[in-house]
Design a protein around this motif. Structure first.
Motif, PDB file in Angstrom:
ATOM      1  N   PRO A   1      -1.834 -30.676 -19.715  1.00 58.30           N
ATOM      2  CA  PRO A   1      -1.990 -29.768 -20.643  1.00 58.30           C
ATOM      3  C   PRO A   1      -0.714 -28.661 -21.009  1.00 58.30           C
ATOM      4  O   PRO A   1      -0.483 -28.306 -22.158  1.00 58.30           O
ATOM      5  CB  PRO A   1      -3.282 -28.962 -20.435  1.00 58.30           C
ATOM      6  CG  PRO A   1      -4.168 -29.906 -19.451  1.00 58.30           C
ATOM      7  CD  PRO A   1      -2.856 -30.695 -18.706  1.00 58.30           C
ATOM      8  N   GLN A   2      -0.119 -28.266 -19.813  1.00 61.28           N
ATOM      9  CA  GLN A   2       0.829 -27.323 -19.777  1.00 61.28           C
ATOM     10  C   GLN A   2       1.986 -28.020 -20.307  1.00 61.28           C
ATOM     11  O   GLN A   2       2.806 -27.697 -21.091  1.00 61.28           O
ATOM     12  CB  GLN A   2       1.453 -26.928 -18.251  1.00 61.28           C
ATOM     13  CG  GLN A   2       0.476 -25.834 -17.813  1.00 61.28           C
ATOM     14  CD  GLN A   2       0.863 -25.742 -16.353  1.00 61.28           C
ATOM     15  OE1 GLN A   2       1.092 -26.560 -15.507  1.00 61.28           O
ATOM     16  NE2 GLN A   2       1.036 -24.288 -16.117  1.00 61.28           N
ATOM     17  N   MET A   3       2.101 -29.611 -20.105  1.00 62.64           N
ATOM     18  CA  MET A   3       3.351 -30.223 -20.819  1.00 62.64           C
ATOM     19  C   MET A   3       2.908 -30.548 -22.286  1.00 62.64           C
ATOM     20  O   MET A   3       4.144 -30.240 -23.067  1.00 62.64           O
ATOM     21  CB  MET A   3       3.244 -31.594 -20.116  1.00 62.64           C
ATOM     22  CG  MET A   3       4.374 -32.557 -20.441  1.00 62.64           C
ATOM     23  SD  MET A   3       5.880 -31.810 -20.008  1.00 62.64           S
ATOM     24  CE  MET A   3       7.152 -32.904 -20.546  1.00 62.64           C
ATOM     25  N   ILE A   4       1.831 -30.750 -22.826  1.00 60.45           N
ATOM     26  CA  ILE A   4       1.484 -30.731 -24.309  1.00 60.45           C
ATOM     27  C   ILE A   4       2.003 -29.576 -24.922  1.00 60.45           C
ATOM     28  O   ILE A   4       2.771 -29.322 -26.001  1.00 60.45           O
ATOM     29  CB  ILE A   4      -0.117 -30.929 -24.664  1.00 60.45           C
ATOM     30  CG1 ILE A   4      -0.488 -32.440 -24.038  1.00 60.45           C
ATOM     31  CG2 ILE A   4      -0.495 -30.766 -25.858  1.00 60.45           C
ATOM     32  CD1 ILE A   4      -2.092 -32.471 -23.926  1.00 60.45           C
ATOM     33  N   TRP A   5       1.648 -28.291 -24.278  1.00 61.36           N
ATOM     34  CA  TRP A   5       1.833 -26.889 -24.836  1.00 61.36           C
ATOM     35  C   TRP A   5       3.405 -26.628 -24.667  1.00 61.36           C
ATOM     36  O   TRP A   5       4.156 -26.192 -25.839  1.00 61.36           O
ATOM     37  CB  TRP A   5       1.591 -25.872 -23.970  1.00 61.36           C
ATOM     38  CG  TRP A   5       1.513 -24.392 -24.333  1.00 61.36           C
ATOM     39  CD1 TRP A   5       2.818 -23.989 -24.532  1.00 61.36           C
ATOM     40  CD2 TRP A   5       0.419 -23.495 -24.587  1.00 61.36           C
ATOM     41  NE1 TRP A   5       2.458 -22.342 -25.047  1.00 61.36           N
ATOM     42  CE2 TRP A   5       1.111 -22.301 -24.669  1.00 61.36           C
ATOM     43  CE3 TRP A   5      -0.960 -23.499 -24.482  1.00 61.36           C
ATOM     44  CZ2 TRP A   5       0.157 -21.248 -25.240  1.00 61.36           C
ATOM     45  CZ3 TRP A   5      -1.645 -22.439 -24.838  1.00 61.36           C
ATOM     46  CH2 TRP A   5      -1.199 -21.213 -25.276  1.00 61.36           C
TER      47      TRP A   5
ATOM     48  N   LEU B   1      -7.843 -23.123 -20.576  1.00 64.05           N
ATOM     49  CA  LEU B   1      -8.531 -23.084 -21.427  1.00 64.05           C
ATOM     50  C   LEU B   1      -8.387 -24.264 -22.676  1.00 64.05           C
ATOM     51  O   LEU B   1      -9.098 -24.787 -23.143  1.00 64.05           O
ATOM     52  CB  LEU B   1      -8.254 -21.820 -22.319  1.00 64.05           C
ATOM     53  CG  LEU B   1      -9.334 -21.273 -23.093  1.00 64.05           C
ATOM     54  CD1 LEU B   1     -10.732 -21.174 -22.542  1.00 64.05           C
ATOM     55  CD2 LEU B   1      -9.012 -20.029 -23.741  1.00 64.05           C
ATOM     56  N   LEU B   2      -6.898 -24.736 -22.735  1.00 61.98           N
ATOM     57  CA  LEU B   2      -6.623 -25.778 -23.723  1.00 61.98           C
ATOM     58  C   LEU B   2      -7.242 -26.935 -23.037  1.00 61.98           C
ATOM     59  O   LEU B   2      -7.631 -27.857 -23.694  1.00 61.98           O
ATOM     60  CB  LEU B   2      -5.197 -25.811 -23.712  1.00 61.98           C
ATOM     61  CG  LEU B   2      -4.542 -27.050 -24.487  1.00 61.98           C
ATOM     62  CD1 LEU B   2      -5.079 -27.201 -25.841  1.00 61.98           C
ATOM     63  CD2 LEU B   2      -2.997 -27.092 -24.357  1.00 61.98           C
TER      64      LEU B   2
ATOM     65  N   ASP C   1       7.233 -23.335 -24.774  1.00 60.24           N
ATOM     66  CA  ASP C   1       7.511 -22.473 -23.628  1.00 60.24           C
ATOM     67  C   ASP C   1       6.165 -22.958 -22.712  1.00 60.24           C
ATOM     68  O   ASP C   1       5.527 -23.994 -23.148  1.00 60.24           O
ATOM     69  CB  ASP C   1       7.257 -21.028 -24.052  1.00 60.24           C
ATOM     70  CG  ASP C   1       5.942 -20.855 -24.760  1.00 60.24           C
ATOM     71  OD1 ASP C   1       5.235 -21.852 -25.169  1.00 60.24           O
ATOM     72  OD2 ASP C   1       5.534 -19.616 -24.776  1.00 60.24           O
ATOM     73  N   VAL C   2       6.424 -22.711 -21.567  1.00 64.31           N
ATOM     74  CA  VAL C   2       5.311 -23.181 -20.381  1.00 64.31           C
ATOM     75  C   VAL C   2       4.354 -22.114 -20.550  1.00 64.31           C
ATOM     76  O   VAL C   2       4.545 -20.817 -20.176  1.00 64.31           O
ATOM     77  CB  VAL C   2       5.858 -23.148 -19.027  1.00 64.31           C
ATOM     78  CG1 VAL C   2       4.938 -23.654 -17.987  1.00 64.31           C
ATOM     79  CG2 VAL C   2       6.855 -24.076 -19.001  1.00 64.31           C
ATOM     80  N   PRO C   3       3.009 -22.556 -20.784  1.00 62.85           N
ATOM     81  CA  PRO C   3       1.937 -21.602 -20.692  1.00 62.85           C
ATOM     82  C   PRO C   3       1.478 -21.266 -19.356  1.00 62.85           C
ATOM     83  O   PRO C   3       1.953 -21.731 -18.451  1.00 62.85           O
ATOM     84  CB  PRO C   3       0.761 -22.520 -21.498  1.00 62.85           C
ATOM     85  CG  PRO C   3       0.999 -23.739 -20.700  1.00 62.85           C
ATOM     86  CD  PRO C   3       2.626 -23.696 -20.952  1.00 62.85           C
ATOM     87  N   SER C   4       0.801 -19.945 -19.399  1.00 61.05           N
ATOM     88  CA  SER C   4       0.056 -19.494 -17.991  1.00 61.05           C
ATOM     89  C   SER C   4      -0.981 -20.531 -17.711  1.00 61.05           C
ATOM     90  O   SER C   4      -1.556 -21.518 -18.262  1.00 61.05           O
ATOM     91  CB  SER C   4      -0.564 -18.246 -18.115  1.00 61.05           C
ATOM     92  OG  SER C   4      -1.798 -18.373 -18.984  1.00 61.05           O
ATOM     93  N   LYS C   5      -1.140 -20.449 -16.461  1.00 56.09           N
ATOM     94  CA  LYS C   5      -2.304 -21.413 -15.778  1.00 56.09           C
ATOM     95  C   LYS C   5      -3.512 -21.161 -16.611  1.00 56.09           C
ATOM     96  O   LYS C   5      -4.247 -22.155 -16.839  1.00 56.09           O
ATOM     97  CB  LYS C   5      -2.225 -20.994 -14.372  1.00 56.09           C
ATOM     98  CG  LYS C   5      -3.520 -21.780 -13.509  1.00 56.09           C
ATOM     99  CD  LYS C   5      -3.431 -21.529 -11.967  1.00 56.09           C
ATOM    100  CE  LYS C   5      -4.719 -22.427 -11.408  1.00 56.09           C
ATOM    101  NZ  LYS C   5      -4.836 -22.085  -9.861  1.00 56.09           N
ATOM    102  N   GLN C   6      -3.877 -19.956 -16.854  1.00 63.65           N
ATOM    103  CA  GLN C   6      -5.233 -19.767 -17.541  1.00 63.65           C
ATOM    104  C   GLN C   6      -5.103 -20.169 -18.925  1.00 63.65           C
ATOM    105  O   GLN C   6      -6.086 -20.918 -19.589  1.00 63.65           O
ATOM    106  CB  GLN C   6      -5.339 -18.168 -17.498  1.00 63.65           C
ATOM    107  CG  GLN C   6      -5.673 -17.572 -16.144  1.00 63.65           C
ATOM    108  CD  GLN C   6      -4.570 -17.089 -15.615  1.00 63.65           C
ATOM    109  OE1 GLN C   6      -3.222 -17.376 -15.888  1.00 63.65           O
ATOM    110  NE2 GLN C   6      -4.385 -16.238 -14.550  1.00 63.65           N
ATOM    111  N   GLN C   7      -4.070 -20.176 -19.681  1.00 62.21           N
ATOM    112  CA  GLN C   7      -3.921 -20.776 -21.006  1.00 62.21           C
ATOM    113  C   GLN C   7      -4.065 -22.272 -20.787  1.00 62.21           C
ATOM    114  O   GLN C   7      -4.873 -22.695 -21.878  1.00 62.21           O
ATOM    115  CB  GLN C   7      -2.584 -20.370 -21.488  1.00 62.21           C
ATOM    116  CG  GLN C   7      -2.463 -18.765 -22.063  1.00 62.21           C
ATOM    117  CD  GLN C   7      -1.126 -18.395 -22.503  1.00 62.21           C
ATOM    118  OE1 GLN C   7      -0.055 -18.743 -21.832  1.00 62.21           O
ATOM    119  NE2 GLN C   7      -0.909 -17.678 -23.295  1.00 62.21           N
ATOM    120  N   ALA C   8      -3.220 -22.772 -20.113  1.00 59.22           N
ATOM    121  CA  ALA C   8      -3.465 -24.162 -20.062  1.00 59.22           C
ATOM    122  C   ALA C   8      -5.025 -24.702 -19.521  1.00 59.22           C
ATOM    123  O   ALA C   8      -5.425 -25.630 -20.023  1.00 59.22           O
ATOM    124  CB  ALA C   8      -2.709 -24.812 -18.979  1.00 59.22           C
TER     125      ALA C   8
END
Length: 276
Positions: A44-48, A63-64, A54-61
């Motif tokens: 999910p972080q890679m998708i973002w 939730l995604l 940019d690299v999302p925070s752990k919490q954003q990732a």
């Protein structure tokens, strides 16, 4: 500048991208060497990173990821899944079966999440703080129904009286909002639409998976068209799993129903070709 150099420069500029920089022995994703991302970023972080830059925070990732996990599959009766399985029985390869299923994720089967995000964004834009959210949702919803018809994307479900995926996802949104990871505003908008629909119809029309993932994608700042793309990414997992399962069954030419169940013919009967 020579004509040859001008042509070369034009050719090099034909495709331009901010996403990836590749040279022999080097792969850079949004400026990050790929070797620095492997084993450190989740998918999910890679998708973002790929779609947002940019690299999302752990919490954003997280939730995604929750939204993507919730949408992977809805059984072999879902058209995209059924089509992929039928395609396999026609002898096509896995990629063809997946493409067949993905290609039907259009406005009706794959687009309600995007359409619901558009509705939420209209309400968010109209809610300037001078009126209660409930009143704004009621007005915008009325215009939306007038323009698009009585079926409101993201609400109601032909199979589930209550979609079991909604409350867990809204709970995650509430938790993220409590940590100021997201605003929680779109969750309130989703609930306001749900309440407005109940007032209009005098019956509950609960939020479904499209409505709640629309909440999450809006909370995370994705534009509505990206909502459909993210849903397709998620549902592709289910399409892959079902296509592969059907390959193991080695059935041949399965149609939408068993051959013992006839379809309904509605045309004329017993016609004769007249003499010319």
């Amino acid at each position: 500048m020579s004509d040859a150099q001008s042509l070369l420069d034009s050719a090099k500029a034909w495709w331009s991208t901010d996403i990836i920089d590749i040279h022999p022995g080097k792969i850079g994703i949004r400026g990050y060497p790929i070797q620095d991302l492997i084993g450190k970023l989740t998918f999910p972080q890679m998708i973002w990173l790929m779609v947002r830059g940019d690299v999302p925070s752990k919490q954003q990732a997280q939730l995604l990821e929750a939204a993507l996990v919730a949408s992977v599959d809805h059984g072999p009766h879902a058209p995209s899944i059924a089509i992929a399985r039928m395609a396999v029985t026609c002898g096509v390869d896995l990629n063809n079966a997946m493409a067949s299923g993905i290609n039907v994720l259009g406005d009706i089967h794959g687009g309600p999440g995007q359409q619901c995000m558009e509705l939420y964004e209209q309400i968010a834009a109209a809610h300037d703080g001078t009126r209660e959210l409930a009143d704004v949702a009621d007005d915008v919803l009325g215009g939306f129904i007038g323009a698009h018809g009585k079926i409101v994307p993201g609400f109601g479900h032909r199979f589930h009286p209550i979609d079991p995926r909604v409350e867990p996802l809204l709970g995650l949104v509430a938790n993220a909002a409590s940590q100021q990871v997201v605003s929680g505003h779109y969750a309130a908008i989703g609930r306001a639409v749900e309440a407005a629909l109940r007032r209009r119809t005098n019956k509950p029309i609960p939020m479904n998976i499209d409505g709640v993932t629309a909440v999450i994608f809006c909370e995370l700042g994705f534009p509505p068209p990206m909502g459909r793309g993210l849903f397709i990414l998620s549902r592709s997992v289910g399409i892959l799993a079902h296509a592969w399962e059907e390959m193991q069954n080695q059935h041949r030419i399965k149609g939408p129903m068993p051959k013992e169940i006839p379809y309904t013919y509605t045309g004329p009967r017993d016609r004769k070709l007249s003499d010319q």
